[in-house]
Design a protein around this motif. Structure first.
Motif, PDB file in Angstrom:
ATOM      1  N   LYS A  78       5.892  -5.205  12.890  1.00  0.00           N
ATOM      2  CA  LYS A  78       5.921  -5.156  11.430  1.00  0.00           C
ATOM      3  C   LYS A  78       4.510  -5.189  10.868  1.00  0.00           C
ATOM      4  CE  LYS A  78       7.937  -7.652   7.491  1.00  0.00           C
ATOM      5  NZ  LYS A  78       8.741  -8.826   7.088  1.00  0.00           N
ATOM      6  N   GLU A  79       4.252  -4.338   9.880  1.00  0.00           N
ATOM      7  CA  GLU A  79       2.928  -4.295   9.274  1.00  0.00           C
ATOM      8  C   GLU A  79       3.023  -3.845   7.817  1.00  0.00           C
ATOM      9  OE1 GLU A  79       0.572  -1.487  11.447  1.00  0.00           O
ATOM     10  OE2 GLU A  79       1.586   0.247  10.588  1.00  0.00           O
ATOM     11  N   TYR A  80       1.978  -4.153   7.057  1.00  0.00           N
ATOM     12  CA  TYR A  80       1.857  -3.637   5.703  1.00  0.00           C
ATOM     13  C   TYR A  80       1.351  -2.191   5.792  1.00  0.00           C
ATOM     14  CZ  TYR A  80       2.204  -8.403   3.826  1.00  0.00           C
ATOM     15  OH  TYR A  80       2.628  -9.656   3.490  1.00  0.00           O
ATOM     16  N   GLN A  81       1.986  -1.289   5.069  1.00  0.00           N
ATOM     17  CA  GLN A  81       1.578   0.107   5.083  1.00  0.00           C
ATOM     18  C   GLN A  81       1.243   0.564   3.671  1.00  0.00           C
ATOM     19  OE1 GLN A  81       4.661   2.392   7.033  1.00  0.00           O
ATOM     20  NE2 GLN A  81       4.000   1.707   9.066  1.00  0.00           N
ATOM     21  N   VAL A  82       0.081   1.203   3.548  1.00  0.00           N
ATOM     22  CA  VAL A  82      -0.398   1.722   2.267  1.00  0.00           C
ATOM     23  C   VAL A  82      -0.435   3.239   2.372  1.00  0.00           C
ATOM     24  CG1 VAL A  82      -2.285   1.718   0.605  1.00  0.00           C
ATOM     25  CG2 VAL A  82      -1.761  -0.365   1.893  1.00  0.00           C
ATOM     26  N   ASP A  83       0.492   3.902   1.701  1.00  0.00           N
ATOM     27  CA  ASP A  83       0.569   5.368   1.705  1.00  0.00           C
ATOM     28  C   ASP A  83      -0.112   5.903   0.450  1.00  0.00           C
ATOM     29  OD1 ASP A  83       2.136   5.364   4.071  1.00  0.00           O
ATOM     30  OD2 ASP A  83       3.923   4.919   2.874  1.00  0.00           O
ATOM     31  N   ILE A  84      -1.294   6.480   0.642  1.00  0.00           N
ATOM     32  CA  ILE A  84      -2.110   6.886  -0.501  1.00  0.00           C
ATOM     33  C   ILE A  84      -1.596   8.197  -1.095  1.00  0.00           C
ATOM     34  CG2 ILE A  84      -4.152   5.687   0.349  1.00  0.00           C
ATOM     35  CD1 ILE A  84      -5.171   8.292   1.458  1.00  0.00           C
ATOM     36  N   ASP A  85      -1.852   8.366  -2.393  1.00  0.00           N
ATOM     37  CA  ASP A  85      -1.453   9.554  -3.145  1.00  0.00           C
ATOM     38  C   ASP A  85      -2.720  10.357  -3.457  1.00  0.00           C
ATOM     39  OD1 ASP A  85      -0.565  11.481  -4.861  1.00  0.00           O
ATOM     40  OD2 ASP A  85       0.513  10.131  -6.205  1.00  0.00           O
ATOM     41  N   PRO A  86      -2.944  11.506  -2.818  1.00  0.00           N
ATOM     42  CA  PRO A  86      -4.183  12.271  -3.048  1.00  0.00           C
ATOM     43  C   PRO A  86      -4.383  12.670  -4.502  1.00  0.00           C
ATOM     44  CG  PRO A  86      -3.013  13.085  -1.110  1.00  0.00           C
ATOM     45  CD  PRO A  86      -2.091  12.131  -1.806  1.00  0.00           C
ATOM     46  N   ASN A  87      -3.298  13.022  -5.188  1.00  0.00           N
ATOM     47  CA  ASN A  87      -3.433  13.436  -6.588  1.00  0.00           C
ATOM     48  C   ASN A  87      -3.882  12.267  -7.462  1.00  0.00           C
ATOM     49  OD1 ASN A  87      -2.562  16.082  -6.014  1.00  0.00           O
ATOM     50  ND2 ASN A  87      -0.412  15.467  -6.149  1.00  0.00           N
ATOM     51  N   ALA A  88      -3.311  11.088  -7.239  1.00  0.00           N
ATOM     52  CA  ALA A  88      -3.724   9.920  -8.009  1.00  0.00           C
ATOM     53  C   ALA A  88      -5.158   9.521  -7.674  1.00  0.00           C
ATOM     54  CB  ALA A  88      -2.767   8.757  -7.726  1.00  0.00           C
ATOM     55  N   VAL A 110      -2.671   4.131  -7.035  1.00  0.00           N
ATOM     56  CA  VAL A 110      -3.087   5.259  -6.202  1.00  0.00           C
ATOM     57  C   VAL A 110      -2.357   5.318  -4.863  1.00  0.00           C
ATOM     58  CG1 VAL A 110      -5.390   5.398  -7.228  1.00  0.00           C
ATOM     59  CG2 VAL A 110      -4.988   3.874  -5.278  1.00  0.00           C
ATOM     60  N   ALA A 111      -1.423   4.373  -4.622  1.00  0.00           N
ATOM     61  CA  ALA A 111      -0.736   4.359  -3.327  1.00  0.00           C
ATOM     62  C   ALA A 111       0.584   3.632  -3.433  1.00  0.00           C
ATOM     63  CB  ALA A 111      -1.618   3.689  -2.262  1.00  0.00           C
ATOM     64  N   GLN A 112       1.427   3.847  -2.444  1.00  0.00           N
ATOM     65  CA  GLN A 112       2.689   3.137  -2.311  1.00  0.00           C
ATOM     66  C   GLN A 112       2.544   2.090  -1.199  1.00  0.00           C
ATOM     67  OE1 GLN A 112       5.483   3.510  -4.167  1.00  0.00           O
ATOM     68  NE2 GLN A 112       4.541   5.115  -5.424  1.00  0.00           N
ATOM     69  N   VAL A 113       2.917   0.856  -1.483  1.00  0.00           N
ATOM     70  CA  VAL A 113       2.779  -0.239  -0.529  1.00  0.00           C
ATOM     71  C   VAL A 113       4.172  -0.688  -0.075  1.00  0.00           C
ATOM     72  CG1 VAL A 113       1.877  -2.566  -0.121  1.00  0.00           C
ATOM     73  CG2 VAL A 113       0.663  -0.995  -1.657  1.00  0.00           C
ATOM     74  N   SER A 114       4.358  -0.812   1.226  1.00  0.00           N
ATOM     75  CA  SER A 114       5.661  -1.204   1.757  1.00  0.00           C
ATOM     76  C   SER A 114       5.482  -1.789   3.154  1.00  0.00           C
ATOM     77  CB  SER A 114       6.614  -0.002   1.811  1.00  0.00           C
ATOM     78  OG  SER A 114       6.094   0.990   2.668  1.00  0.00           O
ATOM     79  N   PHE A 115       6.550  -2.416   3.648  1.00  0.00           N
ATOM     80  CA  PHE A 115       6.589  -2.843   5.040  1.00  0.00           C
ATOM     81  C   PHE A 115       7.051  -1.670   5.904  1.00  0.00           C
ATOM     82  CE2 PHE A 115       7.410  -7.156   3.144  1.00  0.00           C
ATOM     83  CZ  PHE A 115       6.200  -7.707   3.568  1.00  0.00           C
ATOM     84  N   GLY A 116       6.530  -1.607   7.116  1.00  0.00           N
ATOM     85  CA  GLY A 116       6.938  -0.522   7.994  1.00  0.00           C
ATOM     86  C   GLY A 116       6.540  -0.810   9.431  1.00  0.00           C
ATOM     87  N   PRO A 117       7.002   0.013  10.368  1.00  0.00           N
ATOM     88  CA  PRO A 117       6.664  -0.193  11.778  1.00  0.00           C
ATOM     89  C   PRO A 117       5.308   0.399  12.127  1.00  0.00           C
ATOM     90  CG  PRO A 117       8.182   1.642  11.577  1.00  0.00           C
ATOM     91  CD  PRO A 117       7.980   1.109  10.179  1.00  0.00           C
ATOM     92  N   ALA A 118       4.592  -0.291  12.996  1.00  0.00           N
ATOM     93  CA  ALA A 118       3.323   0.236  13.488  1.00  0.00           C
ATOM     94  C   ALA A 118       3.576   1.387  14.454  1.00  0.00           C
ATOM     95  CB  ALA A 118       2.531  -0.867  14.180  1.00  0.00           C
ATOM     96  N   PRO A 119       2.661   2.366  14.516  1.00  0.00           N
ATOM     97  CA  PRO A 119       2.837   3.464  15.479  1.00  0.00           C
ATOM     98  C   PRO A 119       2.873   2.921  16.908  1.00  0.00           C
ATOM     99  CG  PRO A 119       1.129   3.992  13.868  1.00  0.00           C
ATOM    100  CD  PRO A 119       1.465   2.550  13.671  1.00  0.00           C
TER     101      PRO A 119
END
Length: 306
Positions: A204-214, A280-289
């Motif tokens: 489990k990790e914190y994931q920050v998915d950035i938005d290039p347009n923002a 500028v990004a979406q923050v969520s919990f997610g699995p590490a690669p």
């Protein structure tokens, strides 16, 4: 000579009987079985179910994720190999470079004591000159056990305590968290356990998915967001303050405890308006690669090797 020995034992039956009894008693004392006689001391001879006939070796593993085998070989494996060649008692050194990982196998002479060789390797790794390895890369010595030391494999499953049947509702991420923070530590504290290697599930990790347009609209870069995330997860010490002859410790509490704490972290300021990570990004919990998994009867599982 043989005939004389046989004749001697045949003619001296008392001595023969005494030697026979002594032989039986010594066999009872040193027998590699769990015999509890209550009268004789026990000193069982250690016996390996599978004798370890491998080389007297130690393994140095180095992780540098995201790098190609060529980069690993040139910047990690080769410098480590040349640095470790001067250790006393080294017979040969072999190495393997793969995507994101380097393994160096140091093979010692058979008469070199196992833990002495480990201490020499650690001493050498701690004294590597500055710049030998890339910044932030730290080699580590493998556990003090060989491949034949794997004595037990297990899987972690959620079950109904009344019926013993799988209860369901346990996803691989939850099971991996229980394995890493509860089961693993309990087993590692057991006598004789060198390592508990976890496999399967998702970390489990914190994931920050950035938005290039923002990012383009607010004029921020990926490095700005990375620095904001890094600086938002810190506790700061601020010395002490004395009030009415009582000294108080001042601390700035900044560790992330929820997703909202990370979302509200400030990246930069534009026209006196803070630009936050949530802008500028979406923050969520997610699995590490991951690069592998554990399968049991065709179903995703979480387990470990002891």
């Amino acid at each position: 000579m043989l005939n004389k020995s046989i004749k001697f034992f045949l003619e001296n039956k008392v001595i023969t009987l005494l030697l026979f009894i002594a032989f039986i008693l010594m066999g009872t004392v040193y027998a590699p079985f769990n015999w509890h006689t209550g009268l004789l001391p026990r000193n069982p001879v250690p016996v390996d179910a599978i004798p370890d006939i491998g080389d007297n070796q130690q393994i140095v593993a180095t992780e540098w994720m995201g790098r190609s085998p060529k980069d690993i070989e040139d910047q990690i494996t080769y410098p480590l190999t040349t640095s470790l060649l001067g250790i006393p008692g080294v017979k040969t050194i072999r190495s393997t470079s793969m995507f994101g990982m380097s393994f160096v196998y140091i093979i010692f002479e058979d008469n070199i004591e196992f833990y002495w060789s480990r201490s020499r390797i650690l001493e050498k790794l701690n004294s590597l000159p500055s710049g030998t390895l890339p910044q932030g890369v730290q080699p580590s010595l493998g556990p003090d056990a060989t491949a034949l030391g794997q004595i037990y494999w297990y899987t972690l499953e959620g079950r109904d305590p009344k019926t013993g049947k799988p209860a369901g509702g346990w996803d691989p991420q939850e099971l991996r968290t229980i394995q890493d923070y509860y089961v693993k530590y309990s087993l590692s504290a057991s006598n004789g356990v060198a390592e508990v290697a976890t496999i399967g599930g998702f970390v489990k990790e914190y994931q920050v998915d950035i938005d290039p347009n923002a990012m383009k609209a607010f004029g921020v870069s990926v490095m700005d967001i990375m620095q904001a995330v890094k600086k938002s997860n810190l506790d700061i010490g601020a010395e002490t303050i004395e009030i009415n002859k009582v000294e108080y410790v001042i601390r700035g509490l900044g560790y992330i405890k929820s997703l909202d704490d990370l979302r509200e972290a400030v990246v930069t300021v534009r026209d006196n308006v803070p630009v936050r990570i949530r802008d500028v990004a979406q923050v969520s919990f997610g699995p590490a690669p991951r690069r592998g998994g554990l399968d049991k009867d065709g179903v995703e599982a979480v387990g470990a090797a002891v």
